[in-house]
Structure formats: structure tokens, C-alpha cells
Design a protein around this motif. Structure first.
Motif, PDB file in Angstrom:
ATOM      1  N   GLU A  11       0.804  -1.162   0.057  1.00 40.29           N
ATOM      2  CA  GLU A  11       0.064  -0.016   0.016  1.00 40.29           C
ATOM      3  C   GLU A  11       0.818   1.190   0.015  1.00 40.29           C
ATOM      4  O   GLU A  11       0.436   2.234  -0.796  1.00 40.29           O
ATOM      5  N   ALA A  12       1.967   1.102   0.692  1.00 39.71           N
ATOM      6  CA  ALA A  12       3.008   2.489   0.661  1.00 39.71           C
ATOM      7  C   ALA A  12       3.310   2.537  -0.739  1.00 39.71           C
ATOM      8  O   ALA A  12       3.827   3.690  -1.078  1.00 39.71           O
ATOM      9  N   ASN A  13       3.741   1.494  -1.376  1.00 38.29           N
ATOM     10  CA  ASN A  13       4.168   1.593  -2.894  1.00 38.29           C
ATOM     11  C   ASN A  13       3.039   2.253  -3.420  1.00 38.29           C
ATOM     12  O   ASN A  13       3.417   3.021  -4.431  1.00 38.29           O
ATOM     13  N   GLU A  14       1.966   1.831  -3.578  1.00 39.47           N
ATOM     14  CA  GLU A  14       0.755   2.372  -4.209  1.00 39.47           C
ATOM     15  C   GLU A  14       0.654   3.943  -3.999  1.00 39.47           C
ATOM     16  O   GLU A  14       0.501   4.771  -4.813  1.00 39.47           O
ATOM     17  N   LEU A  15       0.856   4.489  -2.780  1.00 36.87           N
ATOM     18  CA  LEU A  15       0.671   5.777  -2.288  1.00 36.87           C
ATOM     19  C   LEU A  15       2.059   6.443  -3.040  1.00 36.87           C
ATOM     20  O   LEU A  15       1.819   7.674  -3.597  1.00 36.87           O
ATOM     21  N   LEU A  16       3.100   6.045  -3.081  1.00 32.95           N
ATOM     22  CA  LEU A  16       4.207   6.391  -3.518  1.00 32.95           C
ATOM     23  C   LEU A  16       4.269   6.675  -5.206  1.00 32.95           C
ATOM     24  O   LEU A  16       4.308   7.544  -5.885  1.00 32.95           O
ATOM     25  N   GLU A  17       3.485   5.563  -6.043  1.00 34.61           N
ATOM     26  CA  GLU A  17       3.254   5.736  -7.247  1.00 34.61           C
ATOM     27  C   GLU A  17       2.409   6.978  -7.598  1.00 34.61           C
ATOM     28  O   GLU A  17       2.279   7.442  -8.826  1.00 34.61           O
ATOM     29  N   LEU A  18       1.789   7.568  -6.715  1.00 33.95           N
ATOM     30  CA  LEU A  18       0.794   8.708  -7.056  1.00 33.95           C
ATOM     31  C   LEU A  18       1.785   9.985  -7.398  1.00 33.95           C
ATOM     32  O   LEU A  18       1.240  10.553  -8.032  1.00 33.95           O
ATOM     33  N   SER A  19       2.871   9.932  -7.134  1.00 34.50           N
ATOM     34  CA  SER A  19       3.984  11.140  -7.354  1.00 34.50           C
ATOM     35  C   SER A  19       5.046  10.722  -7.949  1.00 34.50           C
ATOM     36  O   SER A  19       6.188  11.078  -7.934  1.00 34.50           O
ATOM     37  N   GLN A  20       4.979   9.479  -8.568  1.00 33.48           N
ATOM     38  CA  GLN A  20       6.260   8.816  -9.202  1.00 33.48           C
ATOM     39  C   GLN A  20       6.827   9.712 -10.095  1.00 33.48           C
ATOM     40  O   GLN A  20       8.167   9.985 -10.395  1.00 33.48           O
ATOM     41  N   TRP A  21       6.031  10.132 -11.116  1.00 36.28           N
ATOM     42  CA  TRP A  21       6.530  11.068 -12.143  1.00 36.28           C
ATOM     43  C   TRP A  21       6.189  12.461 -12.026  1.00 36.28           C
ATOM     44  O   TRP A  21       6.923  13.294 -12.538  1.00 36.28           O
ATOM     45  N   GLU A  22       5.236  12.943 -11.067  1.00 36.68           N
ATOM     46  CA  GLU A  22       4.963  14.311 -10.873  1.00 36.68           C
ATOM     47  C   GLU A  22       4.116  14.416  -9.608  1.00 36.68           C
ATOM     48  O   GLU A  22       3.692  13.394  -9.251  1.00 36.68           O
ATOM     49  N   GLU A  23       4.099  15.499  -8.974  1.00 37.90           N
ATOM     50  CA  GLU A  23       3.225  15.684  -7.622  1.00 37.90           C
ATOM     51  C   GLU A  23       1.731  15.421  -8.043  1.00 37.90           C
ATOM     52  O   GLU A  23       1.276  15.981  -9.024  1.00 37.90           O
ATOM     53  N   THR A  24       1.272  14.594  -7.081  1.00 35.54           N
ATOM     54  CA  THR A  24      -0.145  14.258  -7.417  1.00 35.54           C
ATOM     55  C   THR A  24      -0.937  15.545  -7.107  1.00 35.54           C
ATOM     56  O   THR A  24      -0.689  16.116  -6.265  1.00 35.54           O
TER      57      THR A  24
END
Length: 77
Positions: A11-24
């Protein structure tokens, strides 16, 4: 306990994916993923019979001593 720990990481990785390429900017999705992380953390703490408030206060106190310039808060309240 192993399953809960893995679930927190997933779940923490899914959270991280939200800002992987740009700020969510999607705070609804952010709140959903953050809630998932909290839920699994609470379940793990309950499984381990840990007092959530106490372990957070203890850790904040440790961090305040270790990083006083960053914490800048009264953590023993």
C-alpha cells in the motif's frame, strides 16, 4: 504478522506511485491510499498489542532529540 507487513509495503508503494512522475493533485486518490496504509498499520499494531499513541509519542520524542532543528515541536504532550 508477515502478511500485514507485506500489505503495508504494498500500500505504501501504491501511495508512492501517485507521485512517481509528478506531484499528485488528486487528493481523493491520495486519501484512499493513505487510508489503506493507516488501516494496515493499525491492524499490525493491534496484532502486536502495541499502544499506538504511546509508540508514536515515544518515537516523536526520540526524533526531537535526534533532529531538534527539524522537529521544532513539543513532542512530550
Amino acid at each position: 504478522m508477515d502478511t500485514l507487513s507485506k500489505s503495508i509495503s504494498i500500500e505504501a508503494n501504491e501511495l508512492l506511485e501517485l507521485s512517481q512522475w509528478e506531484e499528485t493533485k488528486d487528493f481523493r486518490e491520495l486519501s484512499n491510499e493513505l487510508a489503506d496504509v493507516f488501516i494496515y498499520c493499525i491492524l499490525l499494531a493491534e496484532y502486536a498489542e502495541l499502544d499506538i499513541k504511546k509508540i508514536i509519542q515515544d518515537k516523536l520524542a526520540i526524533n526531537a532529540e535526534k533532529y531538534p532543528e527539524v522537529m521544532g515541536c513539543e513532542c512530550n504532550e
